[in-house]
Design a protein around this motif. Structure first.
Motif, PDB file in Angstrom:
ATOM      1  N   LYS A  13      -1.265   8.552 -10.582  1.00 57.17           N
ATOM      2  CA  LYS A  13      -1.984   7.377 -10.107  1.00 57.17           C
ATOM      3  C   LYS A  13      -1.063   6.556  -9.209  1.00 57.17           C
ATOM      4  O   LYS A  13       0.086   6.290  -9.576  1.00 57.17           O
ATOM      5  CB  LYS A  13      -2.443   6.500 -11.283  1.00 57.17           C
ATOM      6  CG  LYS A  13      -3.487   7.141 -12.178  1.00 57.17           C
ATOM      7  CD  LYS A  13      -3.868   6.196 -13.313  1.00 57.17           C
ATOM      8  CE  LYS A  13      -4.897   6.828 -14.243  1.00 57.17           C
ATOM      9  NZ  LYS A  13      -5.246   5.918 -15.374  1.00 57.17           N
ATOM     10  N   THR A  14      -1.566   6.169  -8.064  1.00 58.81           N
ATOM     11  CA  THR A  14      -0.836   5.268  -7.178  1.00 58.81           C
ATOM     12  C   THR A  14      -1.316   3.856  -7.488  1.00 58.81           C
ATOM     13  O   THR A  14      -2.277   3.363  -6.894  1.00 58.81           O
ATOM     14  CB  THR A  14      -1.074   5.637  -5.706  1.00 58.81           C
ATOM     15  OG1 THR A  14      -0.706   7.001  -5.504  1.00 58.81           O
ATOM     16  CG2 THR A  14      -0.241   4.748  -4.782  1.00 58.81           C
ATOM     17  N   ILE A  15      -0.647   3.224  -8.443  1.00 60.96           N
ATOM     18  CA  ILE A  15      -1.113   1.926  -8.948  1.00 60.96           C
ATOM     19  C   ILE A  15      -0.399   0.752  -8.293  1.00 60.96           C
ATOM     20  O   ILE A  15      -0.847  -0.388  -8.399  1.00 60.96           O
ATOM     21  CB  ILE A  15      -0.953   1.838 -10.479  1.00 60.96           C
ATOM     22  CG1 ILE A  15       0.505   2.012 -10.896  1.00 60.96           C
ATOM     23  CG2 ILE A  15      -1.842   2.854 -11.173  1.00 60.96           C
ATOM     24  CD1 ILE A  15       0.744   1.807 -12.386  1.00 60.96           C
ATOM     25  N   GLY A  16       0.707   1.021  -7.608  1.00 58.14           N
ATOM     26  CA  GLY A  16       1.448  -0.056  -6.968  1.00 58.14           C
ATOM     27  C   GLY A  16       2.408  -0.749  -7.915  1.00 58.14           C
ATOM     28  O   GLY A  16       2.284  -0.667  -9.141  1.00 58.14           O
ATOM     29  N   THR A  43       3.880   2.915  -4.792  1.00 57.48           N
ATOM     30  CA  THR A  43       4.500   3.307  -6.058  1.00 57.48           C
ATOM     31  C   THR A  43       3.436   3.842  -7.014  1.00 57.48           C
ATOM     32  O   THR A  43       2.337   3.300  -7.117  1.00 57.48           O
ATOM     33  CB  THR A  43       5.225   2.108  -6.682  1.00 57.48           C
ATOM     34  OG1 THR A  43       6.199   1.620  -5.753  1.00 57.48           O
ATOM     35  CG2 THR A  43       5.933   2.504  -7.964  1.00 57.48           C
ATOM     36  N   GLY A  44       3.768   4.907  -7.733  1.00 53.21           N
ATOM     37  CA  GLY A  44       2.802   5.526  -8.635  1.00 53.21           C
ATOM     38  C   GLY A  44       3.415   5.912  -9.960  1.00 53.21           C
ATOM     39  O   GLY A  44       4.587   5.638 -10.244  1.00 53.21           O
ATOM     40  N   VAL A  45       2.619   6.563 -10.794  1.00 51.82           N
ATOM     41  CA  VAL A  45       3.075   7.043 -12.097  1.00 51.82           C
ATOM     42  C   VAL A  45       2.588   8.472 -12.302  1.00 51.82           C
ATOM     43  O   VAL A  45       1.517   8.859 -11.834  1.00 51.82           O
ATOM     44  CB  VAL A  45       2.585   6.138 -13.259  1.00 51.82           C
ATOM     45  CG1 VAL A  45       3.246   4.771 -13.179  1.00 51.82           C
ATOM     46  CG2 VAL A  45       1.072   6.004 -13.263  1.00 51.82           C
ATOM     47  N   VAL A  46       3.383   9.246 -13.037  1.00 42.10           N
ATOM     48  CA  VAL A  46       3.082  10.643 -13.316  1.00 42.10           C
ATOM     49  C   VAL A  46       3.878  11.051 -14.541  1.00 42.10           C
ATOM     50  O   VAL A  46       4.821  10.341 -14.946  1.00 42.10           O
ATOM     51  CB  VAL A  46       3.458  11.532 -12.092  1.00 42.10           C
ATOM     52  CG1 VAL A  46       4.976  11.681 -11.961  1.00 42.10           C
ATOM     53  CG2 VAL A  46       2.781  12.898 -12.143  1.00 42.10           C
ATOM     54  N   VAL A  79      -2.978  -5.387 -20.316  1.00 37.53           N
ATOM     55  CA  VAL A  79      -2.298  -6.642 -20.003  1.00 37.53           C
ATOM     56  C   VAL A  79      -1.872  -6.691 -18.533  1.00 37.53           C
ATOM     57  O   VAL A  79      -1.847  -7.760 -17.915  1.00 37.53           O
ATOM     58  CB  VAL A  79      -1.099  -6.878 -20.958  1.00 37.53           C
ATOM     59  CG1 VAL A  79       0.029  -5.897 -20.720  1.00 37.53           C
ATOM     60  CG2 VAL A  79      -0.598  -8.306 -20.843  1.00 37.53           C
ATOM     61  N   VAL A  80      -1.521  -5.530 -17.967  1.00 41.86           N
ATOM     62  CA  VAL A  80      -1.250  -5.438 -16.529  1.00 41.86           C
ATOM     63  C   VAL A  80      -1.873  -4.162 -15.995  1.00 41.86           C
ATOM     64  O   VAL A  80      -2.058  -3.188 -16.732  1.00 41.86           O
ATOM     65  CB  VAL A  80       0.265  -5.457 -16.199  1.00 41.86           C
ATOM     66  CG1 VAL A  80       0.890  -6.796 -16.561  1.00 41.86           C
ATOM     67  CG2 VAL A  80       1.010  -4.322 -16.886  1.00 41.86           C
ATOM     68  N   GLN A  81      -2.176  -4.158 -14.711  1.00 39.66           N
ATOM     69  CA  GLN A  81      -2.752  -2.985 -14.051  1.00 39.66           C
ATOM     70  C   GLN A  81      -1.720  -2.250 -13.197  1.00 39.66           C
ATOM     71  O   GLN A  81      -1.895  -1.082 -12.880  1.00 39.66           O
ATOM     72  CB  GLN A  81      -3.926  -3.414 -13.150  1.00 39.66           C
ATOM     73  CG  GLN A  81      -5.012  -4.174 -13.879  1.00 39.66           C
ATOM     74  CD  GLN A  81      -5.589  -3.384 -15.031  1.00 39.66           C
ATOM     75  OE1 GLN A  81      -5.943  -2.212 -14.881  1.00 39.66           O
ATOM     76  NE2 GLN A  81      -5.685  -4.027 -16.201  1.00 39.66           N
ATOM     77  N   ARG A  82      -0.661  -2.950 -12.833  1.00 34.92           N
ATOM     78  CA  ARG A  82       0.368  -2.385 -11.963  1.00 34.92           C
ATOM     79  C   ARG A  82       1.709  -2.407 -12.672  1.00 34.92           C
ATOM     80  O   ARG A  82       1.879  -3.068 -13.695  1.00 34.92           O
ATOM     81  CB  ARG A  82       0.467  -3.190 -10.657  1.00 34.92           C
ATOM     82  CG  ARG A  82      -0.808  -3.196  -9.833  1.00 34.92           C
ATOM     83  CD  ARG A  82      -0.779  -4.295  -8.783  1.00 34.92           C
ATOM     84  NE  ARG A  82      -2.044  -4.379  -8.053  1.00 34.92           N
ATOM     85  CZ  ARG A  82      -3.128  -5.011  -8.500  1.00 34.92           C
ATOM     86  NH1 ARG A  82      -3.109  -5.646  -9.691  1.00 34.92           N
ATOM     87  NH2 ARG A  82      -4.239  -5.037  -7.781  1.00 34.92           N
TER      88      ARG A  82
END
Length: 399
Positions: free
Chosen positions: A85-88, A142-145, A238-241
């Motif tokens: 996901k590219t969540i920033g 910035t993303g997560v994996v 609580v947070v999206q990014r």
């Protein structure tokens, strides 16, 4: 006879083996891993962030490789159907001092060619209602994996391209033979292997394996525990990014941050405390050899002297969760002590030179037939594919 042996089946070692096989179909490539499974050390214990390259010194390998790696990692995930996901990421400034530091960080990011957007306090509150700050920098790329999944896909590619990955095979000896044969002989738990080239991605054992290969070693790997918490399931919104504090340029680490993960959790951390074992993760683990080596290494004492305040602060946050919580409440004031739930720690391999300097960039050392990745700090996971390209360009496909 192998064309290439790679020691270490973390993400950098696997990416290197895969890159060589992609460029040289039919090459004999072997990866040796001492653990029971691949990606079981630093690759399997990181925060899972696909970094954009905001923080790093312009012109450094870190900056160049991270920028390329962010794109390459996402392309690899697309090709292999790996979720990401590219969540920033928001870097949040909570006072005037941090706003000034944030502006300097924005200049550095621009020099690195990073897409950034300045966010004022009002818009920050709209974007992240539970976060407070005077201003922020948004890194939208910035993303997560799950980097373990990335590593597993690389291992499958290696197998499909004709290479081999052997686990439970610790390297015990390395001999580089002189003369026309030009071989390196690697003794391991699963036998002796002869190879034209050897690439070592040994992570927490990088200094020891370099010495085994006959290289002059003027650094030592020091283990730092990165301790995390996770928020309970009912606080997973609580947070999206990704939410990071503005880093203090006088400190060697980025600070405690909130990180949504690809599996829906939110982690809090890490801190950075001196570890007493290179490879044992549970709190309180001690390996006598590891401690004895850094206590007798002059660079460790010089490093400690120049970072004593940071070390005390990090140890305090490790021992007392309330101090850890205060770091996070600075920008996310709604969190409570009972929100901090246990989460597995990671161990970071940090190369320290004999003069006490912390090596902040990638450190490669080589002989005619060996190349050792001696320091691969964050963002090594993000940068693994272009690091593999760099190694292959300079070394692994040479005659």
């Amino acid at each position: 006879m192998e064309d290439l042996v790679v020691i270490g089946a973390g993400i950098v070692g696997l990416a290197t083996a895969r890159e060589v096989l992609r460029r040289r179909p039919g090459a004999a490539v072997l990866v040796l891993e001492k653990a029971d499974d691949i990606a079981s050390a630093q690759t399997g214990h990181n925060s899972g962030v696909i970094h954009a390259g905001l923080y790093y010194a312009p012109g450094s390998l870190k900056a160049r490789l991270c920028r390329a790696g962010q794109r390459a990692t996402k392309e690899f995930c697309d090709e292999h159907a790996i979720p990401y996901k590219t969540i920033g990421k928001l870097v949040v400034a909570t006072d005037e001092v941090e706003v000034a530091r944030m502006e300097r960080l924005a200049v550095r990011g621009a020099e690195n060619g990073i897409e950034l957007e300045r966010i004022d306090g009002g818009r920050l509150a709209e974007m992240e209602p539970n976060v407070r700050g005077q201003a922020a920098l948004l890194s939208p790329a910035t993303g997560v994996v799950d980097f373990r999944e990335v590593a597993r896909a690389m291992a499958r590619d290696i197998d499909e391209l004709g290479g081999r990955v052997i686990t439970r095979s610790q390297a015990r000896s390395i001999r580089e033979l002189a003369g026309p044969s030009g071989e390196v002989v690697v003794g391991s738990d699963t036998g002796e292997y002869r190879t034209r080239k050897l690439v070592v991605c040994a992570g927490l054992q990088a200094d020891r394996v370099a010495a085994m290969g006959g290289l002059t070693v003027d650094f030592q790997v020091i283990p730092f525990r990165g301790e995390y918490y996770q928020l309970p399931h009912d606080r997973s919104d609580v947070v999206q990014r990704l939410i990071y504090p503005v880093p203090d340029p006088g400190l060697p680490f980025l600070g405690v941050h909130l990180s949504p993960t690809i599996d829906g959790r939110i982690t809090v951390g890490p801190n950075a405390v001196l570890g007493f074992s290179r490879e044992r993760h549970p709190r309180g683990s001690v390996t006598a050899r590891d401690v004895a080596e850094y206590l007798t290494f002059p660079g460790m004492w010089r490093f400690a002297k120049s970072n004593i305040r940071t070390g005390v602060d990090e140890m305090r946050s490790s021992l007392f969760p309330q101090g850890y919580l205060e770091l996070v409440r600075k920008y996310c004031p709604g969190l409570r002590l009972e929100d901090l739930r246990p989460y597995p720690a990671g161990i970071r391999a940090q190369a320290i030179m004999r003069d006490g300097t912390s090596v902040e960039d990638f450190l490669l050392r080589s002989t005619e037939r060996q190349l050792h990745v001696c320091n691969a700090p964050s963002p090594a996971a993000t940068s693994a594919i272009p690091i593999a390209g760099l190694i292959t360009d300079k070394f692994a496909t040479a005659a």
